[in-house]
Design an enzyme around this catalytic site. Structure first.
Site, PDB file in Angstrom:
ATOM      1  CD  GLU A 216      43.614  60.326  68.916  1.00  0.00           C
ATOM      2  OE1 GLU A 216      42.395  60.090  68.724  1.00  0.00           O
ATOM      3  OE2 GLU A 216      44.040  61.461  69.156  1.00  0.00           O
ATOM      4  CB  CYS A 250      37.764  54.498  66.585  1.00  0.00           C
ATOM      5  SG  CYS A 250      38.204  55.885  65.532  1.00  0.00           S
TER       6      CYS A 250
END
Ligand code: NAD
Length: 462
Positions: A216, A250
């Site tokens: 991720e 993110c």
């Protein structure tokens, strides 16, 4: 935490967890539900301690911790508990005529012992959310929180030790030395959240044991604003999504590609919204987070020279404060456009058409998320279909990750694999193919001697 000069040995720990897995301790549905509920309780019963730790680590405002870490986790835990029996059930599939009579099905099974490595920006949620899926799928797990969020790391170690079955689930605290040692061990899956440079290290280590990996990662998530966008709503949503956790998210919009006809109006509205959200001096606002450490603060301040500071720009190193900042007249090849910003700096680039925006995005690495603000459905569709990204939100930012039915993850350089909701369970499961045949009938079709007649039947049946 271990002294970075010593070399921790995790062989005994791994052995203990493997023995538990081998004995089937983590397999019963009742065990999984009990552990998932324990995570729900752990979060519910320690709200203040957790939000205090997050505040100590990243200066997170209470409501941002509550929404993006605690409540998110509790709803993921409850979602998994409600659906666990359905997810773990065997899934029947049709068997082809040539194989009849037969039954075929997919049996989800746990992978074994998994390793979960988390980052500092949502340090609580990004450890426990993958752990929920690892448990739901029946695995044992080691979790390694980020050393850059030390208060949260030590609280996680304490609470997991207190609430969860430590014969199956353990926390290893530490930084590079500890993670490097851990990566020398064999795992059945590694789930890593963080930057792409370390992602490559993880993937290389995993290759030694052919261990499957979920990465991720991040990247520069673009935000395209069309001339038809509702500017007031757009300004509010972008300001919220960008400056939440001081831009250390993110999926935060990394830069804006704004149609030239609305460029100045949008900049003015974002400026007004920043003031509305955080007051005349955001430094005084309890609702605005801090930069995680000095290294990142200095890295971010060095980006302020790209283009003109239209809003913000004030920095206080001692306080790790960096104001919500808009940069305009930003050259596409400037430093701020080279790497993921991961902080409260928002470059605004002017574009003359949607095609230009699409071309700009496609000329770069595939981002984790992409946003398009437009009232025109044809424009929305064109952006969705002609670009590639981990996910897309239309007329909003990053809320797609709160939909448990949607897989959350990157593509290309922004990551591999996905999770959230059922997808976390799938990530930590092997989908075992099972064919069950009866011995009552045994057609000779596939057996020698091979004849022309059998060949004709095979052509017809397969
Ligand atoms: P970080 O520095 O906390 O590192 C992440 C983890 O990697 C930590 O546990 C750390 O101990 C470990 N690590 C660091 N160096 C290592 C090494 N040499 N060998 C082995 N392990 C090592 O966090 P970060 O990487 O700065 O996190 C920010 C990045 O993460 C951004 O790029 C962001 O976009 C990305 N991110 C992605 C998601 C997502 O869900 N896709 C979520 C949050 C953050």
């Amino acid at each position: 935490m271990h002294d970075s000069t010593s070399s921790p040995d995790y062989t005994t720990l791994i052995g203990t967890l493997r023995t538990s897995f081998g004995a089937g301790r983590s397999r019963p549905i009742s065990w999984r539900i009990q552990q998932l509920s324990a995570i729900d309780h752990l979060v519910g019963q320690h709200e203040r301690e957790i939000t205090d730790a997050l505040h100590a680590d990243v200066g997170k405002p209470f409501l941002e911790s509550l929404g993006a870490e605690l409540t998110f986790l509790r709803s993921e835990a409850k979602y998994a508990i409600r659906r666990l029996r359905l997810w773990t059930r065997k899934r029947k599939v049709n068997s082809p005529v040539a194989l009849q009579p037969a039954k075929s099905y997919i049996q989800p099974e746990p992978l074994g012992l998994v390793l979960i490595i988390g980052p500092w920006n949502y340090p609580f949620q990004l450890i426990l959310s993958p752990l929920l899926g690892a448990i739901a799928a029946g695995n044992c797990a080691i979790v390694k929180p980020s050393e850059l969020a030390p208060a949260t790391s030590s609280l996680l170690a304490q609470l997991i030790g207190q609430y969860l079955d430590t014969s199956c689930i353990r926390v290893v605290e530490g930084g590079i030395a500890e993670t490097t040692q851990l990566l020398q061990q064999r795992f059945d899956h590694i789930f890593y959240t963080g930057n792409g440079t370390v992602g490559r290290i993880i993937l290389r280590a995993a290759a030694e044991n052919l261990t499957p990996v979920t990465l991720e990662l991040g990247g520069k998530s673009p935000c395209i604003i069309d001339a038809s966008a509702d500017l007031d709503v757009t300004a509010r949503r972008i300001t919220w999504g960008k400056f939440f956790n001081a831009g250390q998210t993110c999926v935060a919009p990394d830069y804006l590609l704004v149609h030239s006809s609305v460029h100045d109006a949008l900049v003015a509205r974002i400026k007004a919204t920043i003031q509305q959200f955080y007051g005349a001096d955001p430094k005084e606002s309890p609702d605005y987070a801090r930069i995680v450490n000095l290294r990142h603060h200095r890295r971010l301040c060095a980006l302020l020279g790209s283009g003109d500071v239209a809003v913000g720009g004030e920095a206080d190193e001692e306080n790790l404060y960096l104001a919500p900042t808009l940069l305009t007249h930003v050259p596409a090849d400037s430093a701020v456009m080279a790497e993921e910003i991961f902080g409260p700096i928002l470059p605004v680039l002017s574009i003359s058409s949607i095609d230009e925006a699409i071309h700009f995005v496609k000329a770069r690495e595939k981002p984790l998320a992409l946003y398009v603000f437009s009232k025109d459905e044809a424009v929305q569709r064109r952006v969705i279909h002609s670009t590639s990204s981990g996910g897309v939100a239309v007329n909003h930012v990053w809320l797609h990750l709160a939909v448990p039915g949607l897989p959350f993850g990157g593509v290309g350089q922004s990551g591999m694999g996905a999770y959230h909701g059922r997808w976390t369970f799938e990530t930590f499961s092997h989908r075992k193919a099972v064919l069950v045949k009866s011995t009552k009938v045994d057609p000779t079709l596939f057996y020698p001697p091979y004849t022309e007649l059998k060949a004709r039947w095979i052509r017809r049946l397969l």
